[in-house]
Design a protein around this motif. Structure first.
Motif, PDB file in Angstrom:
ATOM      1  N   PRO A 175       0.519  -0.766  -0.261  1.00  0.00           N
ATOM      2  CA  PRO A 175      -0.512   0.096   0.240  1.00  0.00           C
ATOM      3  C   PRO A 175       0.664   1.212   0.093  1.00  0.00           C
ATOM      4  N   HIS A 176       0.411   2.235  -0.762  1.00  0.00           N
ATOM      5  CA  HIS A 176       0.775   3.423  -0.509  1.00  0.00           C
ATOM      6  C   HIS A 176       0.406   4.492  -1.314  1.00  0.00           C
ATOM      7  N   LEU A 177       0.662   5.994  -1.118  1.00  0.00           N
ATOM      8  CA  LEU A 177       0.241   7.393  -1.128  1.00  0.00           C
ATOM      9  C   LEU A 177       0.995   7.714  -2.049  1.00  0.00           C
ATOM     10  N   CYS A 178       1.816   8.260  -1.157  1.00  0.00           N
ATOM     11  CA  CYS A 178       2.808   9.765  -1.810  1.00  0.00           C
ATOM     12  C   CYS A 178       3.755   9.196  -3.272  1.00  0.00           C
ATOM     13  N   PHE A 179       4.326   7.615  -3.282  1.00  0.00           N
ATOM     14  CA  PHE A 179       5.012   6.938  -3.561  1.00  0.00           C
ATOM     15  C   PHE A 179       4.043   7.336  -5.682  1.00  0.00           C
ATOM     16  N   ASN A 180       5.276   7.404  -6.539  1.00  0.00           N
ATOM     17  CA  ASN A 180       4.470   7.407  -7.742  1.00  0.00           C
ATOM     18  C   ASN A 180       6.103   7.046  -8.763  1.00  0.00           C
TER      19      ASN A 180
ATOM     20  N   GLN B 299      10.295   0.710   8.712  1.00  0.00           N
ATOM     21  CA  GLN B 299      10.862   1.618   7.515  1.00  0.00           C
ATOM     22  C   GLN B 299      10.060   1.704   6.268  1.00  0.00           C
ATOM     23  N   ALA B 300      10.278   3.196   5.640  1.00  0.00           N
ATOM     24  CA  ALA B 300       9.056   3.362   4.795  1.00  0.00           C
ATOM     25  C   ALA B 300       9.719   2.309   2.990  1.00  0.00           C
ATOM     26  N   SER B 301       8.844   1.372   2.795  1.00  0.00           N
ATOM     27  CA  SER B 301       9.467   0.636   1.772  1.00  0.00           C
ATOM     28  C   SER B 301       9.940   1.688   0.520  1.00  0.00           C
ATOM     29  N   CYS B 302       8.810   2.745  -0.059  1.00  0.00           N
ATOM     30  CA  CYS B 302       9.891   3.691  -1.348  1.00  0.00           C
ATOM     31  C   CYS B 302      10.763   3.886  -0.885  1.00  0.00           C
ATOM     32  N   ALA B 303      11.119   4.331   0.484  1.00  0.00           N
ATOM     33  CA  ALA B 303      12.197   5.381   0.369  1.00  0.00           C
ATOM     34  C   ALA B 303      13.442   4.350   0.983  1.00  0.00           C
TER      35      ALA B 303
ATOM     36  N   SER C 135       6.700  10.429   2.333  1.00  0.00           N
ATOM     37  CA  SER C 135       5.774  11.316   3.147  1.00  0.00           C
ATOM     38  C   SER C 135       4.651  11.130   3.873  1.00  0.00           C
ATOM     39  N   CYS C 136       3.729  10.037   3.041  1.00  0.00           N
ATOM     40  CA  CYS C 136       3.015   9.650   3.751  1.00  0.00           C
ATOM     41  C   CYS C 136       3.048   8.045   5.039  1.00  0.00           C
ATOM     42  N   ARG C 137       4.127   7.936   4.638  1.00  0.00           N
ATOM     43  CA  ARG C 137       4.763   6.770   5.335  1.00  0.00           C
ATOM     44  C   ARG C 137       3.603   5.475   5.078  1.00  0.00           C
ATOM     45  N   VAL C 138       2.759   5.050   4.335  1.00  0.00           N
ATOM     46  CA  VAL C 138       1.578   4.168   4.113  1.00  0.00           C
ATOM     47  C   VAL C 138       2.211   2.910   3.759  1.00  0.00           C
ATOM     48  N   CYS C 139       3.071   3.068   3.243  1.00  0.00           N
ATOM     49  CA  CYS C 139       3.624   2.217   2.544  1.00  0.00           C
ATOM     50  C   CYS C 139       5.101   1.453   3.390  1.00  0.00           C
ATOM     51  N   LEU C 140       5.028   1.237   4.563  1.00  0.00           N
ATOM     52  CA  LEU C 140       5.311   1.135   5.766  1.00  0.00           C
ATOM     53  C   LEU C 140       6.296  -0.558   5.864  1.00  0.00           C
TER      54      LEU C 140
HETATM   55 FE1  FES Z   1       4.933   7.441   0.872  1.00  0.00          FE
HETATM   56 FE2  FES Z   1       6.231   5.298   0.689  1.00  0.00          FE
HETATM   57  S1  FES Z   1       4.803   5.609  -0.459  1.00  0.00           S
HETATM   58  S2  FES Z   1       6.079   7.222   2.354  1.00  0.00           S
END
Ligand code: FES
Length: 246
Positions: free
Chosen positions: A34-39, A60-64, A47-52
Protein backbone atom coordinates in the motif's frame (compact mmCIF):
# COMPACT_ATOMS: atom_id res chain seq x y z
CA UNK A 1 27.91 -10.63 -15.53
CA UNK A 2 26.01 -9.33 -12.54
CA UNK A 3 24.66 -11.90 -10.14
CA UNK A 4 20.97 -11.87 -9.32
CA UNK A 5 20.30 -10.36 -5.92
CA UNK A 6 17.20 -10.94 -3.86
CA UNK A 7 15.45 -10.30 -0.56
CA UNK A 8 12.40 -11.97 0.87
CA UNK A 9 9.05 -10.21 1.13
CA UNK A 10 6.60 -12.04 3.36
CA UNK A 11 8.67 -15.16 2.75
CA UNK A 12 8.68 -14.82 -1.03
CA UNK A 13 12.00 -14.19 -2.84
CA UNK A 14 12.06 -10.89 -4.73
CA UNK A 15 14.95 -10.08 -7.04
CA UNK A 16 16.09 -6.51 -7.52
CA UNK A 17 18.58 -4.37 -9.38
CA UNK A 18 21.07 -2.05 -7.75
CA UNK A 19 19.47 1.23 -6.76
CA UNK A 20 15.91 -0.08 -6.59
CA UNK A 21 13.85 0.50 -3.48
CA UNK A 22 11.91 -2.28 -1.81
CA UNK A 23 8.73 -0.75 -3.24
CA UNK A 24 10.03 -0.66 -6.81
CA UNK A 25 11.37 -4.22 -6.62
CA UNK A 26 8.11 -5.47 -5.11
CA UNK A 27 6.08 -3.79 -7.85
CA UNK A 28 8.32 -5.31 -10.52
CA UNK A 29 7.62 -8.70 -8.94
CA UNK A 30 3.87 -8.01 -8.98
CA UNK A 31 3.58 -7.61 -5.21
CA UNK A 32 1.44 -4.77 -3.91
CA UNK A 33 2.58 -2.67 -0.96
CA UNK A 34 0.00 0.00 0.00
CA UNK A 35 1.18 3.53 -0.78
CA UNK A 36 -0.07 7.02 -1.56
CA UNK A 37 2.78 9.49 -2.07
CA UNK A 38 4.79 7.03 -4.16
CA UNK A 39 4.55 7.23 -7.94
CA UNK A 40 7.12 5.30 -10.02
CA UNK A 41 7.58 8.29 -12.31
CA UNK A 42 8.95 10.39 -9.44
CA UNK A 43 11.69 10.16 -6.87
CA UNK A 44 10.43 8.68 -3.60
CA UNK A 45 9.00 11.30 -1.29
CA UNK A 46 8.60 9.22 1.87
CA UNK A 47 5.93 11.45 3.39
CA UNK A 48 2.70 9.47 3.72
CA UNK A 49 4.22 6.47 5.55
CA UNK A 50 1.47 4.18 4.29
CA UNK A 51 4.10 1.98 2.65
CA UNK A 52 5.75 1.04 5.94
CA UNK A 53 7.27 -2.42 6.00
CA UNK A 54 9.40 -4.22 8.55
CA UNK A 55 12.93 -4.57 7.21
CA UNK A 56 15.10 -6.91 9.26
CA UNK A 57 12.84 -6.15 12.22
CA UNK A 58 12.85 -2.34 11.77
CA UNK A 59 9.87 -0.40 10.48
CA UNK A 60 10.83 1.58 7.38
CA UNK A 61 9.14 3.24 4.42
CA UNK A 62 9.51 0.76 1.58
CA UNK A 63 9.47 3.49 -1.08
CA UNK A 64 12.52 5.15 0.44
CA UNK A 65 14.45 2.08 1.59
CA UNK A 66 16.95 0.60 -0.86
CA UNK A 67 16.59 -3.11 -1.49
CA UNK A 68 19.57 -5.12 -0.26
CA UNK A 69 20.53 -8.74 -0.70
CA UNK A 70 19.33 -11.00 2.07
CA UNK A 71 16.89 -8.51 3.64
CA UNK A 72 13.89 -9.97 5.38
CA UNK A 73 10.93 -7.73 4.63
CA UNK A 74 7.46 -8.06 6.10
CA UNK A 75 4.44 -6.26 4.72
CA UNK A 76 1.17 -8.12 5.12
CA UNK A 77 1.23 -8.59 8.89
CA UNK A 78 -1.42 -7.63 11.39
CA UNK A 79 0.97 -5.20 13.07
CA UNK A 80 1.70 -3.31 9.84
CA UNK A 81 -1.92 -3.38 8.76
CA UNK A 82 -2.86 -1.76 12.11
CA UNK A 83 -0.18 0.92 11.72
CA UNK A 84 -1.26 1.69 8.16
CA UNK A 85 -4.86 1.80 9.29
CA UNK A 86 -3.94 4.32 12.03
CA UNK A 87 -2.08 6.52 9.54
CA UNK A 88 -5.04 6.49 7.17
CA UNK A 89 -7.45 7.26 10.00
CA UNK A 90 -5.35 10.32 10.85
CA UNK A 91 -5.44 11.43 7.21
CA UNK A 92 -9.20 11.10 7.12
CA UNK A 93 -9.79 13.15 10.28
CA UNK A 94 -7.17 15.78 9.43
CA UNK A 95 -9.00 16.82 6.25
CA UNK A 96 -12.64 16.84 5.22
CA UNK A 97 -13.10 13.61 3.31
CA UNK A 98 -16.83 13.28 2.84
CA UNK A 99 -16.72 10.24 0.57
CA UNK A 100 -20.46 9.93 -0.17
CA UNK A 101 -20.45 13.51 -1.48
CA UNK A 102 -17.12 13.33 -3.31
CA UNK A 103 -17.06 13.11 -7.08
CA UNK A 104 -13.89 10.98 -6.85
CA UNK A 105 -15.47 8.30 -4.66
CA UNK A 106 -14.80 4.90 -6.21
CA UNK A 107 -11.83 6.26 -8.16
CA UNK A 108 -9.97 7.63 -5.13
CA UNK A 109 -6.74 5.96 -4.14
CA UNK A 110 -6.97 7.16 -0.54
CA UNK A 111 -10.41 5.57 -0.19
CA UNK A 112 -9.26 2.41 -1.99
CA UNK A 113 -6.19 1.98 0.24
CA UNK A 114 -8.38 2.52 3.31
CA UNK A 115 -10.64 -0.29 2.12
CA UNK A 116 -7.59 -2.44 1.40
CA UNK A 117 -6.25 -2.15 4.96
CA UNK A 118 -9.72 -2.71 6.40
CA UNK A 119 -10.31 0.77 7.83
CA UNK A 120 -13.94 0.78 8.90
CA UNK A 121 -14.19 4.01 10.92
CA UNK A 122 -12.07 7.11 11.57
CA UNK A 123 -11.37 6.24 15.23
CA UNK A 124 -10.06 9.75 16.03
CA UNK A 125 -12.16 12.91 16.45
CA UNK A 126 -12.48 14.89 13.23
CA UNK A 127 -10.58 18.17 13.02
CA UNK A 128 -13.07 19.69 10.54
CA UNK A 129 -10.54 22.21 9.26
CA UNK A 130 -11.90 25.28 7.47
CA UNK A 131 -10.51 24.99 3.96
CA UNK A 132 -11.59 26.49 0.70
CA UNK A 133 -12.56 25.27 -2.74
CA UNK A 134 -10.98 27.12 -5.67
CA UNK A 135 -13.12 27.04 -8.82
CA UNK A 136 -11.42 30.03 -10.46
CA UNK A 137 -9.85 27.96 -13.25
CA UNK A 138 -12.03 27.37 -16.33
CA UNK A 139 -11.23 23.66 -16.50
CA UNK A 140 -10.35 22.47 -12.98
CA UNK A 141 -11.44 22.74 -9.36
CA UNK A 142 -9.14 22.47 -6.36
CA UNK A 143 -10.80 21.22 -3.19
CA UNK A 144 -8.21 21.80 -0.48
CA UNK A 145 -10.32 19.79 1.98
CA UNK A 146 -9.15 16.56 0.38
CA UNK A 147 -5.42 17.19 0.17
CA UNK A 148 -3.20 14.68 1.99
CA UNK A 149 0.05 16.56 1.27
CA UNK A 150 1.56 13.79 -0.86
CA UNK A 151 3.09 16.59 -2.97
CA UNK A 152 2.60 14.65 -6.19
CA UNK A 153 1.00 17.69 -7.85
CA UNK A 154 3.84 19.87 -6.50
CA UNK A 155 6.47 17.52 -7.93
CA UNK A 156 4.65 16.99 -11.24
CA UNK A 157 4.08 20.69 -11.84
CA UNK A 158 7.64 21.59 -10.92
CA UNK A 159 9.59 18.66 -12.39
CA UNK A 160 7.51 17.62 -15.40
CA UNK A 161 5.33 20.58 -16.39
CA UNK A 162 7.98 23.17 -15.51
CA UNK A 163 5.29 25.45 -14.08
CA UNK A 164 5.62 25.31 -10.31
CA UNK A 165 1.90 25.90 -9.83
CA UNK A 166 1.66 24.22 -6.41
CA UNK A 167 3.58 24.37 -3.14
CA UNK A 168 3.17 23.26 0.45
CA UNK A 169 3.19 26.10 2.95
CA UNK A 170 3.60 25.83 6.72
CA UNK A 171 4.74 23.02 8.95
CA UNK A 172 3.27 20.16 10.92
CA UNK A 173 -0.44 20.47 11.46
CA UNK A 174 -0.35 23.89 9.75
CA UNK A 175 1.10 22.54 6.49
CA UNK A 176 -1.23 23.06 3.57
CA UNK A 177 -1.27 23.11 -0.21
CA UNK A 178 -1.12 26.54 -1.83
CA UNK A 179 -1.22 27.90 -5.36
CA UNK A 180 1.90 29.83 -6.31
CA UNK A 181 0.35 33.14 -7.35
CA UNK A 182 -0.16 36.41 -5.46
CA UNK A 183 -3.91 35.77 -5.40
CA UNK A 184 -3.46 32.10 -4.49
CA UNK A 185 -6.04 31.22 -7.15
CA UNK A 186 -5.59 28.47 -9.72
CA UNK A 187 -7.25 30.61 -12.38
CA UNK A 188 -4.30 33.00 -12.25
CA UNK A 189 -1.81 30.27 -13.22
CA UNK A 190 -0.90 28.58 -16.50
CA UNK A 191 -2.18 25.24 -15.13
CA UNK A 192 -3.78 23.06 -17.80
CA UNK A 193 -5.75 19.84 -17.46
CA UNK A 194 -3.25 18.22 -19.82
CA UNK A 195 -0.49 18.90 -17.27
CA UNK A 196 1.05 15.97 -15.45
CA UNK A 197 -0.02 17.68 -12.24
CA UNK A 198 -3.64 17.25 -13.26
CA UNK A 199 -3.22 13.48 -13.49
CA UNK A 200 -1.42 12.43 -10.34
CA UNK A 201 -3.67 13.36 -7.42
CA UNK A 202 -4.53 10.22 -5.42
CA UNK A 203 -7.58 11.91 -3.86
CA UNK A 204 -10.33 14.23 -5.08
CA UNK A 205 -8.32 17.41 -4.53
CA UNK A 206 -7.81 18.22 -8.22
CA UNK A 207 -10.99 17.67 -10.20
CA UNK A 208 -11.56 18.27 -13.89
CA UNK A 209 -14.61 20.35 -14.74
CA UNK A 210 -17.23 19.57 -17.42
CA UNK A 211 -17.11 15.80 -17.06
CA UNK A 212 -18.08 15.20 -13.46
CA UNK A 213 -19.96 12.07 -12.49
CA UNK A 214 -19.44 10.60 -15.96
CA UNK A 215 -19.07 7.07 -14.53
CA UNK A 216 -21.91 6.08 -12.23
CA UNK A 217 -21.13 4.83 -8.73
CA UNK A 218 -20.59 1.09 -8.93
CA UNK A 219 -18.72 1.32 -12.24
CA UNK A 220 -15.70 3.34 -11.16
CA UNK A 221 -12.11 2.12 -11.05
CA UNK A 222 -12.04 0.75 -7.51
CA UNK A 223 -15.69 -0.33 -7.58
CA UNK A 224 -14.61 -2.95 -10.07
CA UNK A 225 -11.31 -4.08 -8.53
CA UNK A 226 -9.47 -3.44 -5.26
CA UNK A 227 -6.42 -1.19 -5.35
CA UNK A 228 -3.92 -4.07 -5.19
CA UNK A 229 -5.37 -5.37 -8.48
CA UNK A 230 -6.45 -2.15 -10.22
CA UNK A 231 -3.24 -0.23 -9.45
CA UNK A 232 -2.66 3.47 -8.84
CA UNK A 233 -5.20 5.86 -10.26
CA UNK A 234 -2.43 7.77 -12.07
CA UNK A 235 -1.09 4.65 -13.77
CA UNK A 236 -4.34 3.21 -15.06
CA UNK A 237 -5.21 4.20 -18.65
CA UNK A 238 -8.07 6.67 -18.95
CA UNK A 239 -10.10 4.09 -20.90
CA UNK A 240 -10.08 1.93 -17.76
CA UNK A 241 -11.03 4.66 -15.31
CA UNK A 242 -7.58 5.93 -14.38
CA UNK A 243 -6.31 9.48 -14.83
CA UNK A 244 -9.90 10.49 -14.54
CA UNK A 245 -11.64 12.39 -11.84
CA UNK A 246 -15.15 11.16 -12.29
FE1 FES B 1 4.32 7.43 0.99
FE2 FES B 1 6.20 5.50 0.90
S1 FES B 1 4.42 5.71 -0.33
S2 FES B 1 6.01 7.08 2.33
Amino acid sequence: MSQEQSFTLDGQPVSFEDGQSIMVAARAAGIYIPHLCFNPEFKAHGSCRVCLTKVNGRIQASCATPAAAGQTVESETEELRDIRCGILQMMFVEGNHICPACEKSGACQLQAVAYYVGMLEPHYPHFYPRRTVDASHPDAVIDFNRCILCELCVRASRDVDGKNVFAVHGRGIHAHLVINTPSGRLGATTFSITDKAAQVCPTGTILIKHRGYESPIGRRLYDRQPVDVAGDVAQVPESQGGRRHD
